[in-house]
Design a protein around this motif. Sequence first.
Motif, mmCIF file in Angstrom:
data_model
loop_
_atom_site.group_PDB
_atom_site.id
_atom_site.type_symbol
_atom_site.label_atom_id
_atom_site.label_comp_id
_atom_site.label_asym_id
_atom_site.label_seq_id
_atom_site.Cartn_x
_atom_site.Cartn_y
_atom_site.Cartn_z
ATOM 1 N N GLU A 116 -75.678 -8.405 2.148
ATOM 2 C CA GLU A 116 -75.541 -9.187 3.376
ATOM 3 C C GLU A 116 -74.082 -9.209 3.810
ATOM 4 O O GLU A 116 -73.177 -8.980 3.018
ATOM 5 N N VAL A 117 -73.870 -9.547 5.072
ATOM 6 C CA VAL A 117 -72.509 -9.658 5.587
ATOM 7 C C VAL A 117 -71.802 -10.855 4.957
ATOM 8 O O VAL A 117 -70.601 -10.804 4.674
ATOM 9 N N THR A 118 -72.545 -11.930 4.694
ATOM 10 C CA THR A 118 -71.930 -13.109 4.080
ATOM 11 C C THR A 118 -71.462 -12.815 2.657
ATOM 12 O O THR A 118 -70.446 -13.360 2.219
ATOM 13 N N LEU B 287 -68.198 -11.157 3.046
ATOM 14 C CA LEU B 287 -67.164 -12.116 3.433
ATOM 15 C C LEU B 287 -66.684 -12.907 2.225
ATOM 16 O O LEU B 287 -65.473 -13.109 2.041
ATOM 17 N N THR C 262 -60.376 -15.600 6.682
ATOM 18 C CA THR C 262 -61.711 -15.994 6.239
ATOM 19 C C THR C 262 -62.339 -16.973 7.214
ATOM 20 O O THR C 262 -63.521 -16.852 7.558
ATOM 21 N N LEU D 294 -63.303 -14.989 10.407
ATOM 22 C CA LEU D 294 -64.504 -14.167 10.212
ATOM 23 C C LEU D 294 -65.759 -15.021 10.086
ATOM 24 O O LEU D 294 -66.820 -14.662 10.607
ATOM 25 N N ALA D 295 -65.652 -16.160 9.408
ATOM 26 C CA ALA D 295 -66.806 -17.046 9.272
ATOM 27 C C ALA D 295 -67.226 -17.613 10.628
ATOM 28 O O ALA D 295 -68.423 -17.707 10.934
ATOM 29 N N ARG D 296 -66.254 -17.984 11.445
ATOM 30 C CA ARG D 296 -66.583 -18.485 12.788
ATOM 31 C C ARG D 296 -67.193 -17.383 13.646
ATOM 32 O O ARG D 296 -68.111 -17.637 14.425
ATOM 33 N N TYR D 297 -66.689 -16.188 13.504
ATOM 34 C CA TYR D 297 -67.249 -15.073 14.278
ATOM 35 C C TYR D 297 -68.693 -14.790 13.857
ATOM 36 O O TYR D 297 -69.555 -14.539 14.702
ATOM 37 N N LEU D 298 -68.958 -14.833 12.568
ATOM 38 C CA LEU D 298 -70.315 -14.560 12.093
ATOM 39 C C LEU D 298 -71.282 -15.678 12.454
ATOM 40 O O LEU D 298 -72.466 -15.425 12.702
ATOM 41 N N SER D 299 -70.805 -16.905 12.481
ATOM 42 C CA SER D 299 -71.718 -18.017 12.762
ATOM 43 C C SER D 299 -71.918 -18.270 14.252
ATOM 44 O O SER D 299 -73.005 -18.642 14.685
ATOM 45 N N GLY E 41 -70.374 -16.099 16.956
ATOM 46 C CA GLY E 41 -70.256 -14.929 17.803
ATOM 47 C C GLY E 41 -68.906 -14.784 18.481
ATOM 48 O O GLY E 41 -68.626 -13.763 19.060
#
Length: 91
Positions: free
Chosen positions: A31-33, A36, A77, A80-85, A87
């Motif tokens: 997974e992407v997570t 990360l 980090t 990237l977490a904000r981008y994944l959650s 967009g």
Amino acid sequence: MSPPELALNFALGAVSVAMLLCAWRLLRGPEVTDRLLALDTLYINTVALVILLGLRWQTALLFEAALIIAMLGFVSTVALARYLSRGDVVE
């Protein structure tokens, strides 16, 4: 070899193995997570490695480098977490 040198060598080896395992998870994460989290752990291991090398080479410059790496790792980090959650990074 004195006990502090032996402990430092053991710590360097353990952190190196941990970095290899994190790199493996970064490349093979399902997974992407997972990737990360592996990247975040790789940053933490890099900070530990730089601090251990600073102890071995007895220089204070590497401690400042470890602080910069830690700050950049935290910011990246979170971004990237904000981008994944969400967009996007900036609201």
